[in-house]
Structures are given as C-alpha cells and as structure tokens.
Scaffold this motif. Structure first.
Motif, mmCIF file in Angstrom:
data_model
loop_
_atom_site.group_PDB
_atom_site.id
_atom_site.type_symbol
_atom_site.label_atom_id
_atom_site.label_comp_id
_atom_site.label_asym_id
_atom_site.label_seq_id
_atom_site.Cartn_x
_atom_site.Cartn_y
_atom_site.Cartn_z
ATOM 1 N N ARG A 188 0.855 -1.190 0.000
ATOM 2 C CA ARG A 188 0.000 0.000 0.000
ATOM 3 C C ARG A 188 0.890 1.238 0.000
ATOM 4 N NH1 ARG A 188 -5.125 2.040 -1.060
ATOM 5 N NH2 ARG A 188 -6.040 3.107 0.735
ATOM 6 N N PRO A 189 0.806 2.071 -1.057
ATOM 7 C CA PRO A 189 1.631 3.287 -1.125
ATOM 8 C C PRO A 189 1.258 4.315 -0.063
ATOM 9 C CG PRO A 189 0.785 2.666 -3.295
ATOM 10 C CD PRO A 189 0.026 1.863 -2.282
ATOM 11 N N GLU A 190 2.068 5.326 0.059
ATOM 12 C CA GLU A 190 1.877 6.375 1.057
ATOM 13 C C GLU A 190 0.685 7.281 0.730
ATOM 14 O OE1 GLU A 190 5.625 7.500 -1.316
ATOM 15 O OE2 GLU A 190 4.325 5.758 -1.041
ATOM 16 N N PRO A 191 0.091 7.914 1.742
ATOM 17 C CA PRO A 191 -1.030 8.838 1.527
ATOM 18 C C PRO A 191 -0.534 10.198 1.043
ATOM 19 C CG PRO A 191 -0.554 8.686 3.862
ATOM 20 C CD PRO A 191 0.354 7.697 3.185
ATOM 21 N N SER A 192 -0.136 10.263 -0.204
ATOM 22 C CA SER A 192 0.545 11.444 -0.742
ATOM 23 C C SER A 192 -0.295 12.714 -0.728
ATOM 24 C CB SER A 192 0.993 11.171 -2.188
ATOM 25 O OG SER A 192 1.805 10.035 -2.247
ATOM 26 N N ASN A 218 4.919 -12.543 -5.924
ATOM 27 C CA ASN A 218 3.939 -11.745 -6.646
ATOM 28 C C ASN A 218 3.636 -10.511 -5.799
ATOM 29 O OD1 ASN A 218 3.383 -13.893 -8.655
ATOM 30 N ND2 ASN A 218 2.535 -14.950 -6.882
ATOM 31 N N ILE A 219 3.595 -9.358 -6.427
ATOM 32 C CA ILE A 219 3.337 -8.111 -5.713
ATOM 33 C C ILE A 219 1.940 -7.607 -6.074
ATOM 34 C CG2 ILE A 219 4.111 -5.762 -5.237
ATOM 35 C CD1 ILE A 219 6.192 -7.833 -4.478
ATOM 36 N N LEU A 220 1.112 -7.387 -5.069
ATOM 37 C CA LEU A 220 -0.217 -6.815 -5.258
ATOM 38 C C LEU A 220 -0.192 -5.386 -4.735
ATOM 39 C CD1 LEU A 220 -2.384 -9.789 -3.917
ATOM 40 C CD2 LEU A 220 -1.404 -9.493 -6.191
ATOM 41 N N ILE A 221 -0.466 -4.429 -5.591
ATOM 42 C CA ILE A 221 -0.442 -3.017 -5.203
ATOM 43 C C ILE A 221 -1.871 -2.505 -5.071
ATOM 44 C CG2 ILE A 221 0.265 -0.681 -5.824
ATOM 45 C CD1 ILE A 221 2.693 -2.253 -5.335
ATOM 46 N N LEU A 222 -2.189 -1.887 -3.939
ATOM 47 C CA LEU A 222 -3.492 -1.250 -3.762
ATOM 48 C C LEU A 222 -3.264 0.260 -3.703
ATOM 49 C CD1 LEU A 222 -6.509 -1.704 -3.388
ATOM 50 C CD2 LEU A 222 -6.144 -1.699 -0.916
ATOM 51 N N PRO A 223 -3.341 0.951 -4.849
ATOM 52 C CA PRO A 223 -3.073 2.395 -4.893
ATOM 53 C C PRO A 223 -4.226 3.197 -4.302
ATOM 54 C CG PRO A 223 -3.791 1.638 -7.037
ATOM 55 C CD PRO A 223 -3.690 0.409 -6.175
ATOM 56 N N ARG A 224 -3.940 4.461 -3.995
ATOM 57 C CA ARG A 224 -4.952 5.344 -3.417
ATOM 58 C C ARG A 224 -5.662 6.176 -4.477
ATOM 59 N NH1 ARG A 224 -3.883 5.789 2.218
ATOM 60 N NH2 ARG A 224 -1.999 4.629 2.766
ATOM 61 N N PHE A 225 -4.992 6.398 -5.619
ATOM 62 C CA PHE A 225 -5.581 7.183 -6.692
ATOM 63 C C PHE A 225 -4.893 6.799 -8.008
ATOM 64 C CE2 PHE A 225 -2.590 9.550 -4.067
ATOM 65 C CZ PHE A 225 -1.586 9.870 -4.958
ATOM 66 N N LYS A 226 -5.446 7.263 -9.138
ATOM 67 C CA LYS A 226 -4.979 6.837 -10.460
ATOM 68 C C LYS A 226 -3.510 7.177 -10.717
ATOM 69 C CE LYS A 226 -9.479 6.975 -12.787
ATOM 70 N NZ LYS A 226 -10.280 7.604 -13.867
#
Length: 342
Positions: A188-192, A218-226
C-alpha cells in the motif's frame, strides 16, 4: 433518535459499517454524509450504506480550505433542518464545527496525533473524544482538547474493522490474479495527498522495494488514486488491484504486507499477517502500539526492508494474542449517553 454520521475517508467506511448496521437494526434514524474522495463511494455501495455525498477533497492548502468551507455550507443546508440528537465522526473537520454551531452534541473518534490542523480545528469543539491510550494525552491537550471530555481505550480503531469479518479463503482466485510465484506480498503506497505528509504523488517509497521483491514474490499493489497506480504499471509480477475489493481477506491470504501508510498496516497486525511499515513520516502512536507488541516491523531503509521481507517470507513470526477494550461498545454507549444529556 436521529444520528448524523459523517464519513470523510475510505478506511472510515469499514470503521463505521457495523456501527451503522447496529443502529439501524435498533430502529434509529441515521443521516449519513460523505464526500468525493478516493474510494469512499464505492466502499459505501459495497457495504450497502445509503449516504448523501457533499463536497470533495482538496489537494493544495488553499484548495483544502476552500473545499472545507464549501462543504460546511452544503452540510448546514442538509442538517440544520433536521432534529439531530447526536453527531458522530472520525477525523471529520466539518462535523464538529457544524455540530458546535448548531448545538448538536458530538462524539469524535481520533487516532492521529500528527494531524495538527485537523486536531486544532476540531478537538476544542467536541463534546466527547474517543482516543487510544497509546496516544500522549498531553499532545491532545495542546490542541485544545478538554481532558474531562476524553474517553481512552486500550487498542486502535482498526479492531472495529473486523467485528463482522468473514474470511474468504478463495479471494485471490475470485480476483483472477495470474500469480506466477508461490508467495504473495500486498503493498500500500503512502497517503501522498494527506495534509500531514509532505510527499510527491508522482513517486513512491515502495518503488525500489518492488524492484527487488518482484523477483521473489507476486506483488499486489493497492493504490490510493490513479496517478499513484501509474507508478507501478507494466512491472513484471506486479498486479494493481482495483477497488473496491475485500482487502481484509487479501491481507489475511497474503504472506506479507509492506505498507507506506497506516490503516492497512494496523489491520495486518490485527490479522496476524507479517507487516513491514515504511511510512515516510513520523510514526503514529497507534503504529507504535503494534510495534511494541512485535506485530509490526518498521524501517525506512530500503535494504533493511528487503532483507526483513525475505526473512518473513521464509520464516513468518508466530501469532500473538491481542487483548483490547471493546471499542464498539464504548462508541454505542457514548452515543446514547450524549443523547440523554442533550
């Protein structure tokens, strides 16, 4: 009894869903408001919550001020004509201000002592404040919180996310993920876009970590925005998840979570999935709560994170029992308590 609940961030949907369903089953009349930000609307629909969407999230400081001011005006038009007995929120900036102005008793749930602007704008106006014991009470008092209005509990707000949680062991199959490797890591990326974190939304601290760990898992990414999703597009062994998804089951199913945020890291600790926090800001006390219990590892060193991740994939830590207070009961009891005193 008529209760107003304002939900302003995606994780707050999971926090409030069981409270909302319980109050509805008790026959209470609910007014649920939200705003356009992230995946809030999709999650509300996913959990079958009826809501009124008013306003949106601002990115720059002047946009945040303007959007919040506009939202206050829009919310007042909705709630001022209603005979509301109690107002409830979690880090909503607008609800405490409107409740104070209209004389509505308000219950405020807090778990971020570093959100300086939000805390200064809200804590002095709340009738009751629910906060984890791990947070330094003097920090909250410095924002203007009244110590006589504070209810403190052992645990973190994420414990409420799992009150009615039903684990789906087939979640990865249902998402039709093409996993070429035997291990799975959720990131989960940072809350930019958050006001309390100064980061570039075109970059992520996860990028160099992904570059190495994609060879082992395997890497699963859950981004916060596009724009954040675009950072990880086209990388081998990397899948970008599209919300809304059953994140709780994904966390439990994965072998490891690496998070540059907060909520999902704490959820992972509760679900006993090995978790590494690489949040680029000053750690929150609620993160330290799980670090102290050995349920979360924290580092901002790429090399250390990678080494720890590889170690967790081979030798996952043993489960640890967590004892905490019943936050659900605390919130429900205080809703009715405020209504009686109104």
């Amino acid at each position: 009894m008529k209760i107003w609940i304002d939900i302003t961030n995606a994780p707050h949907v999971r926090f409030f869903k069981d409270i909302i369903h319980h109050l509805q089953e008790e026959g209470e009349d609910l007014i649920i408001t939200s705003r356009k930000f992230g995946d809030i609307h999709k999650l509300m629909d996913m959990y079958g919550i009826d809501f009124i969407s008013l306003g949106k999230h601002g990115v720059t400081l002047d946009e945040k001020l303007k959007e919040s001011t506009n939202r206050v005006n829009e919310l007042v038009d909705v709630v001022s004509s209603e005979k509301i007995d109690v107002a409830l929120s979690k880090h909503s900036i607008e609800l405490p201000r409107i409740s104070f102005g209209l004389g509505i008793p308000s219950l405020y749930v807090l778990d971020n002592e570093h959100a300086v602007a939000a805390n200064k704008l809200t804590l002095p106006l709340c009738d009751k404040i629910i906060a984890p014991k791990i947070i330094d009470v003097w920090k909250l008092l410095s924002y203007g919180a009244d110590p006589n209005k504070m209810i403190r509990y052992d645990g973190t707000s994420e414990i409420l996310h799992f009150k009615s949680f039903e684990y789906d062991d087939d979640i990865l199959k249902k998402l039709e993920l093409e996993n070429s490797l035997p291990k799975n890591i959720l990131m989960r990326p940072e809350p930019s876009l958050a006001s309390y974190l100064d980061t570039d939304c075109n970059e992520s601290v996860l990028s160099p970590i992904v570059d190495v760990l994609k060879e082992y898992s395997n890497i699963l990414i859950l981004p916060r925005f596009k724009k954040q999703a675009a950072i990880f597009e086209g990388i081998e062994n990397v899948t970008i998840l599209k919300p809304p998804v059953d994140t709780s089951s994904i966390i439990k199913k994965c072998d490891l979570v690496v998070g540059a945020g907060g909520t999902m890291n704490r959820e992972s600790a509760i679900l006993q999935t090995p978790v590494i926090s690489c949040y680029p800001g000053v750690p929150l006390s609620v993160d330290q709560y799980y670090i102290d219990k050995g349920l979360m590892f924290r580092s901002n060193s790429t090399e250390e994170i990678i080494n720890k991740a590889l170690s967790f994939l081979v030798n996952p830590p043993k489960h640890t029992k967590i004892k905490h207070d019943d936050l659900f009961e605390i919130i429900i009891n205080n809703i009715y308590d405020l209504a009686k005193k109104a």
